[in-house]
Design a protein around this motif. Structure first.
Motif, PDB file in Angstrom:
ATOM      1  N   CYS A 143       0.800  -1.230   0.000  1.00  0.00           N
ATOM      2  CA  CYS A 143       0.000   0.000   0.000  1.00  0.00           C
ATOM      3  C   CYS A 143       0.833   1.281   0.000  1.00  0.00           C
ATOM      4  CB  CYS A 143      -0.929   0.008   1.204  1.00  0.00           C
ATOM      5  SG  CYS A 143      -1.997  -1.428   1.301  1.00  0.00           S
ATOM      6  N   TYR A 144       1.982   1.232   0.679  1.00  0.00           N
ATOM      7  CA  TYR A 144       2.835   2.413   0.799  1.00  0.00           C
ATOM      8  C   TYR A 144       4.095   2.331  -0.075  1.00  0.00           C
ATOM      9  CZ  TYR A 144      -0.079   3.675   4.798  1.00  0.00           C
ATOM     10  OH  TYR A 144      -1.146   4.018   5.603  1.00  0.00           O
ATOM     11  N   THR A 145       4.209   1.271  -0.854  1.00  0.00           N
ATOM     12  CA  THR A 145       5.438   1.084  -1.637  1.00  0.00           C
ATOM     13  C   THR A 145       5.209   0.863  -3.132  1.00  0.00           C
ATOM     14  OG1 THR A 145       5.400  -1.283  -1.097  1.00  0.00           O
ATOM     15  CG2 THR A 145       6.758   0.146   0.299  1.00  0.00           C
ATOM     16  N   ARG A 146       4.087   0.252  -3.506  1.00  0.00           N
ATOM     17  CA  ARG A 146       3.848  -0.090  -4.903  1.00  0.00           C
ATOM     18  C   ARG A 146       2.907   0.921  -5.539  1.00  0.00           C
ATOM     19  NH1 ARG A 146       0.956  -5.269  -7.401  1.00  0.00           N
ATOM     20  NH2 ARG A 146       1.702  -5.030  -9.518  1.00  0.00           N
ATOM     21  N   ARG A 147       3.403   1.730  -6.455  1.00  0.00           N
ATOM     22  CA  ARG A 147       2.612   2.821  -7.023  1.00  0.00           C
ATOM     23  C   ARG A 147       1.654   2.327  -8.110  1.00  0.00           C
ATOM     24  NH1 ARG A 147       2.894   8.044  -6.272  1.00  0.00           N
ATOM     25  NH2 ARG A 147       4.831   7.828  -5.101  1.00  0.00           N
ATOM     26  N   VAL A 148       0.372   2.476  -7.839  1.00  0.00           N
ATOM     27  CA  VAL A 148      -0.691   2.170  -8.811  1.00  0.00           C
ATOM     28  C   VAL A 148      -1.745   3.256  -8.619  1.00  0.00           C
ATOM     29  CG1 VAL A 148      -2.381   0.486  -9.647  1.00  0.00           C
ATOM     30  CG2 VAL A 148      -0.297  -0.328  -8.529  1.00  0.00           C
ATOM     31  N   ASP A 149      -2.004   4.062  -9.663  1.00  0.00           N
ATOM     32  CA  ASP A 149      -2.858   5.230  -9.453  1.00  0.00           C
ATOM     33  C   ASP A 149      -4.306   5.060  -9.910  1.00  0.00           C
ATOM     34  OD1 ASP A 149      -2.471   5.328 -12.166  1.00  0.00           O
ATOM     35  OD2 ASP A 149      -1.911   7.450 -12.226  1.00  0.00           O
ATOM     36  N   PHE A 150      -4.707   3.829 -10.206  1.00  0.00           N
ATOM     37  CA  PHE A 150      -6.128   3.563 -10.460  1.00  0.00           C
ATOM     38  C   PHE A 150      -6.397   2.088 -10.141  1.00  0.00           C
ATOM     39  CE2 PHE A 150      -4.292   2.003 -14.312  1.00  0.00           C
ATOM     40  CZ  PHE A 150      -5.186   1.093 -14.860  1.00  0.00           C
ATOM     41  N   PRO A 151      -7.651   1.731  -9.874  1.00  0.00           N
ATOM     42  CA  PRO A 151      -7.949   0.372  -9.397  1.00  0.00           C
ATOM     43  C   PRO A 151      -7.985  -0.684 -10.513  1.00  0.00           C
ATOM     44  CG  PRO A 151      -9.956   1.657  -9.479  1.00  0.00           C
ATOM     45  CD  PRO A 151      -8.835   2.601  -9.824  1.00  0.00           C
ATOM     46  N   ARG A 152      -6.819  -0.980 -11.082  1.00  0.00           N
ATOM     47  CA  ARG A 152      -6.778  -1.861 -12.261  1.00  0.00           C
ATOM     48  C   ARG A 152      -7.095  -3.319 -11.932  1.00  0.00           C
ATOM     49  NH1 ARG A 152      -0.314  -1.126 -13.177  1.00  0.00           N
ATOM     50  NH2 ARG A 152       0.375  -2.768 -11.766  1.00  0.00           N
ATOM     51  N   HIS A 153      -6.575  -3.848 -10.810  1.00  0.00           N
ATOM     52  CA  HIS A 153      -6.869  -5.240 -10.459  1.00  0.00           C
ATOM     53  C   HIS A 153      -8.348  -5.408 -10.115  1.00  0.00           C
ATOM     54  CE1 HIS A 153      -3.017  -7.184 -10.725  1.00  0.00           C
ATOM     55  NE2 HIS A 153      -2.453  -6.223 -10.043  1.00  0.00           N
ATOM     56  N   LEU A 154      -8.877  -4.451  -9.385  1.00  0.00           N
ATOM     57  CA  LEU A 154     -10.286  -4.482  -9.024  1.00  0.00           C
ATOM     58  C   LEU A 154     -11.159  -4.499 -10.284  1.00  0.00           C
ATOM     59  CD1 LEU A 154     -12.554  -4.225  -6.845  1.00  0.00           C
ATOM     60  CD2 LEU A 154     -12.321  -1.755  -7.090  1.00  0.00           C
ATOM     61  N   MET A 155     -10.849  -3.591 -11.227  1.00  0.00           N
ATOM     62  CA  MET A 155     -11.663  -3.490 -12.441  1.00  0.00           C
ATOM     63  C   MET A 155     -11.418  -4.659 -13.392  1.00  0.00           C
ATOM     64  SD  MET A 155     -12.165   0.568 -13.176  1.00  0.00           S
ATOM     65  CE  MET A 155     -10.457   1.054 -13.352  1.00  0.00           C
ATOM     66  N   LYS A 156     -10.235  -5.206 -13.371  1.00  0.00           N
ATOM     67  CA  LYS A 156      -9.954  -6.390 -14.191  1.00  0.00           C
ATOM     68  C   LYS A 156     -10.845  -7.554 -13.754  1.00  0.00           C
ATOM     69  CE  LYS A 156      -6.088  -9.422 -15.448  1.00  0.00           C
ATOM     70  NZ  LYS A 156      -4.660  -9.727 -15.174  1.00  0.00           N
ATOM     71  N   LYS A 157     -11.002  -7.732 -12.445  1.00  0.00           N
ATOM     72  CA  LYS A 157     -11.864  -8.795 -11.926  1.00  0.00           C
ATOM     73  C   LYS A 157     -13.327  -8.510 -12.245  1.00  0.00           C
ATOM     74  CE  LYS A 157     -12.876 -12.570  -9.773  1.00  0.00           C
ATOM     75  NZ  LYS A 157     -12.495 -13.880 -10.317  1.00  0.00           N
ATOM     76  N   LEU A 158     -13.747  -7.247 -12.080  1.00  0.00           N
ATOM     77  CA  LEU A 158     -15.122  -6.887 -12.418  1.00  0.00           C
ATOM     78  C   LEU A 158     -15.387  -7.130 -13.900  1.00  0.00           C
ATOM     79  CD1 LEU A 158     -15.586  -3.603 -10.342  1.00  0.00           C
ATOM     80  CD2 LEU A 158     -16.518  -5.869  -9.833  1.00  0.00           C
ATOM     81  N   ASN A 159     -14.369  -6.916 -14.718  1.00  0.00           N
ATOM     82  CA  ASN A 159     -14.490  -7.195 -16.149  1.00  0.00           C
ATOM     83  C   ASN A 159     -14.722  -8.684 -16.394  1.00  0.00           C
ATOM     84  OD1 ASN A 159     -14.260  -6.353 -19.010  1.00  0.00           O
ATOM     85  ND2 ASN A 159     -12.426  -7.634 -18.973  1.00  0.00           N
ATOM     86  N   SER A 160     -13.973  -9.527 -15.703  1.00  0.00           N
ATOM     87  CA  SER A 160     -14.138 -10.976 -15.884  1.00  0.00           C
ATOM     88  C   SER A 160     -15.508 -11.453 -15.392  1.00  0.00           C
ATOM     89  CB  SER A 160     -13.018 -11.748 -15.179  1.00  0.00           C
ATOM     90  OG  SER A 160     -13.187 -11.728 -13.787  1.00  0.00           O
ATOM     91  N   LEU A 161     -16.099 -10.692 -14.455  1.00  0.00           N
ATOM     92  CA  LEU A 161     -17.439 -11.009 -13.958  1.00  0.00           C
ATOM     93  C   LEU A 161     -18.535 -10.347 -14.801  1.00  0.00           C
ATOM     94  CD1 LEU A 161     -16.758 -10.555 -10.130  1.00  0.00           C
ATOM     95  CD2 LEU A 161     -17.078 -12.724 -11.329  1.00  0.00           C
ATOM     96  N   LYS A 162     -18.103  -9.644 -15.860  1.00  0.00           N
ATOM     97  CA  LYS A 162     -19.017  -8.942 -16.773  1.00  0.00           C
ATOM     98  C   LYS A 162     -19.818  -7.853 -16.066  1.00  0.00           C
ATOM     99  CE  LYS A 162     -19.296 -12.825 -19.941  1.00  0.00           C
ATOM    100  NZ  LYS A 162     -20.136 -13.709 -20.768  1.00  0.00           N
ATOM    101  N   LEU A 163     -19.167  -7.212 -15.099  1.00  0.00           N
ATOM    102  CA  LEU A 163     -19.822  -6.150 -14.331  1.00  0.00           C
ATOM    103  C   LEU A 163     -19.032  -4.837 -14.347  1.00  0.00           C
ATOM    104  CD1 LEU A 163     -21.056  -8.270 -11.310  1.00  0.00           C
ATOM    105  CD2 LEU A 163     -22.508  -7.015 -12.903  1.00  0.00           C
ATOM    106  N   LEU A 164     -18.005  -4.771 -15.182  1.00  0.00           N
ATOM    107  CA  LEU A 164     -17.173  -3.569 -15.217  1.00  0.00           C
ATOM    108  C   LEU A 164     -17.966  -2.354 -15.703  1.00  0.00           C
ATOM    109  CD1 LEU A 164     -14.496  -2.099 -14.960  1.00  0.00           C
ATOM    110  CD2 LEU A 164     -13.873  -2.942 -17.232  1.00  0.00           C
ATOM    111  N   GLU A 165     -18.727  -2.530 -16.761  1.00  0.00           N
ATOM    112  CA  GLU A 165     -19.489  -1.398 -17.294  1.00  0.00           C
ATOM    113  C   GLU A 165     -20.548  -0.926 -16.297  1.00  0.00           C
ATOM    114  OE1 GLU A 165     -20.201   1.732 -19.435  1.00  0.00           O
ATOM    115  OE2 GLU A 165     -18.574   0.327 -19.910  1.00  0.00           O
ATOM    116  N   VAL A 166     -21.149  -1.868 -15.574  1.00  0.00           N
ATOM    117  CA  VAL A 166     -22.107  -1.505 -14.527  1.00  0.00           C
ATOM    118  C   VAL A 166     -21.412  -0.634 -13.476  1.00  0.00           C
ATOM    119  CG1 VAL A 166     -23.521  -2.414 -12.623  1.00  0.00           C
ATOM    120  CG2 VAL A 166     -23.537  -3.569 -14.847  1.00  0.00           C
ATOM    121  N   PHE A 167     -20.219  -1.074 -13.029  1.00  0.00           N
ATOM    122  CA  PHE A 167     -19.453  -0.338 -12.022  1.00  0.00           C
ATOM    123  C   PHE A 167     -19.094   1.057 -12.521  1.00  0.00           C
ATOM    124  CE2 PHE A 167     -15.136   0.669 -10.301  1.00  0.00           C
ATOM    125  CZ  PHE A 167     -15.511   0.890  -8.977  1.00  0.00           C
ATOM    126  N   LEU A 168     -18.560   1.146 -13.735  1.00  0.00           N
ATOM    127  CA  LEU A 168     -18.119   2.443 -14.260  1.00  0.00           C
ATOM    128  C   LEU A 168     -19.296   3.391 -14.513  1.00  0.00           C
ATOM    129  CD1 LEU A 168     -15.235   1.275 -16.608  1.00  0.00           C
ATOM    130  CD2 LEU A 168     -15.009   2.654 -14.540  1.00  0.00           C
TER     131      LEU A 168
END
Length: 199
Positions: A143-168
């Motif tokens: 959390c304090y060491t690995r720089r990621v500035d948007f929720p890519r893993h979260l959205m990648k999983k939502l994409n695989s669940l076919k719910l990414l567009e609903v979330f966005l």
């Protein structure tokens, strides 16, 4: 298939006594988890560095409603509050993804920034939905060491669940500017990783 590891740690006497009544809960890549009495768990780690990082993150987030309380940090183990609930990915498979949960995910990600995280992302399996539909985090990593500035893993999983567009779409109604930014970053990430949008 998960590898089998040999775990070893020196426990303080109080923790050693609690371990006599411990119940196995599961094993991940970094450690093994047992349930202890009094709504606590103990996580025993393979590497001291990972144990210390996770323990220090829980200490720094102790005032946040999204993280479990930490009671003890040893060299190779932590004792913390047990998180009750259902893993987010399992929860939305059963119940779908409504705007209320999307808003709570948005608030959780805002909390990451407030806490000074440089990793503004998490995995679905590290978020639990409680009986009263609150979100709780487990296994905070990098959390304090690995720089990621948007929720890519979260959205990648939502994409695989076919719910990414609903979330966005929900996020767009909550914060249009954030939704546009996440979409643009996600487009680049998916293109780089050759991932297709699931609908």
């Amino acid at each position: 298939m998960r590898k089998n590891y040999a775990y070893s740690a020196d426990f303080d006497l109080k923790t050693e006594k609690l371990l006599k009544d411990a119940k196995y809960l599961g094993q991940g890549n970094n450690g093994i988890v047992y349930e202890l009495p009094h709504n606590r768990i103990i996580k025993i780690f393979l590497k001291e560095k990972i144990c210390k990082a996770e323990g220090m993150t829980l200490k720094r987030t102790k005032k946040s409603k999204y993280f479990p309380k930490i009671y003890f940090l040893g060299e190779l183990y932590i004792v913390r509050e047990k998180v009750e609930g259902v893993r987010l990915d399992k929860y939305i498979k059963r119940n779908g993804l409504d705007k209320e949960i999307s808003k709570k995910l948005y608030d959780l990600l805002k909390e990451f920034k407030k806490l000074g995280f440089v990793k503004l992302d998490t995995r679905c399996r590290d978020i639990y939905v409680t009986k009263d539909r609150k979100l709780m985090m487990i296994d905070p990593k990098g959390c304090y060491t690995r720089r990621v500035d948007f929720p890519r893993h979260l959205m990648k999983k939502l994409n695989s669940l076919k719910l990414l567009e609903v979330f966005l779409t929900h996020i767009e109604e909550i914060d249009e500017e954030k939704s546009k930014y996440w979409r643009s970053q996600l487009d680049k990430y998916f293109k780089k990783k050759n991932i297709e949008y699931e609908v």
